[in-house]
Design an enzyme around this catalytic site. Structure first.
Site, PDB file in Angstrom:
ATOM      1  N   ARG A  51     -37.663 -15.862-153.388  1.00 15.59           N
ATOM      2  CA  ARG A  51     -38.781 -16.521-154.121  1.00 15.59           C
ATOM      3  C   ARG A  51     -38.843 -16.671-155.614  1.00 15.59           C
ATOM      4  O   ARG A  51     -39.550 -17.107-155.970  1.00 15.59           O
ATOM      5  CB  ARG A  51     -40.045 -16.155-153.275  1.00 15.59           C
ATOM      6  CG  ARG A  51     -40.281 -16.207-152.182  1.00 15.59           C
ATOM      7  CD  ARG A  51     -41.418 -15.881-151.489  1.00 15.59           C
ATOM      8  NE  ARG A  51     -42.550 -16.762-152.139  1.00 15.59           N
ATOM      9  CZ  ARG A  51     -43.586 -16.990-151.866  1.00 15.59           C
ATOM     10  NH1 ARG A  51     -43.893 -16.717-150.618  1.00 15.59           N
ATOM     11  NH2 ARG A  51     -44.487 -17.776-152.434  1.00 15.59           N
ATOM     12  N   ASP A  52     -37.904 -15.918-156.098  1.00 15.66           N
ATOM     13  CA  ASP A  52     -37.736 -16.091-157.746  1.00 15.66           C
ATOM     14  C   ASP A  52     -36.190 -16.160-158.192  1.00 15.66           C
ATOM     15  O   ASP A  52     -35.832 -15.483-159.108  1.00 15.66           O
ATOM     16  CB  ASP A  52     -38.715 -14.886-158.487  1.00 15.66           C
ATOM     17  CG  ASP A  52     -38.979 -15.043-159.769  1.00 15.66           C
ATOM     18  OD1 ASP A  52     -38.809 -16.041-160.444  1.00 15.66           O
ATOM     19  OD2 ASP A  52     -38.913 -14.195-160.660  1.00 15.66           O
ATOM     20  N   LEU A  53     -35.635 -16.840-157.560  1.00 18.12           N
ATOM     21  CA  LEU A  53     -34.091 -17.093-157.889  1.00 18.12           C
ATOM     22  C   LEU A  53     -34.009 -18.116-159.118  1.00 18.12           C
ATOM     23  O   LEU A  53     -34.283 -19.196-159.092  1.00 18.12           O
ATOM     24  CB  LEU A  53     -33.381 -17.724-156.655  1.00 18.12           C
ATOM     25  CG  LEU A  53     -31.856 -17.613-156.699  1.00 18.12           C
ATOM     26  CD1 LEU A  53     -31.269 -16.269-156.697  1.00 18.12           C
ATOM     27  CD2 LEU A  53     -31.495 -18.273-155.295  1.00 18.12           C
TER      28      LEU A  53
END
Length: 71
Positions: A51-53
């Protein structure tokens, strides 16, 4: 959490653009990307989504180790 020393993928890409994107450097960056894809695929196989790549969350160690950070 383990202390990881190295550079972020964002730093490596910026350095490659500043110094010139040669064939060897392009291959090295693609190797990092492939290792990153393997890590994401493994996480997804276990039902985990990052979710925060982003390039800031990818660290590359001095020997080419690739770490996906900020889980």
């Amino acid at each position: 959490m383990k202390l990881v020393k190295g550079k972020t993928l964002k730093e490596l890409v910026a350095q490659a653009h500043a110094e010139g994107l040669t064939g060897g450097r392009t291959e090295a960056l693609l190797q990092v990307f492939l290792k990153l894809c393997d890590a994401v695929a493994f996480a997804h196989s276990r039902g985990v989504i990052h979710r925060d790549l982003k390039p800031d969350n990818v660290m590359v160690g001095s020997h080419g180790q690739v770490y996906l950070m900020d889980w």
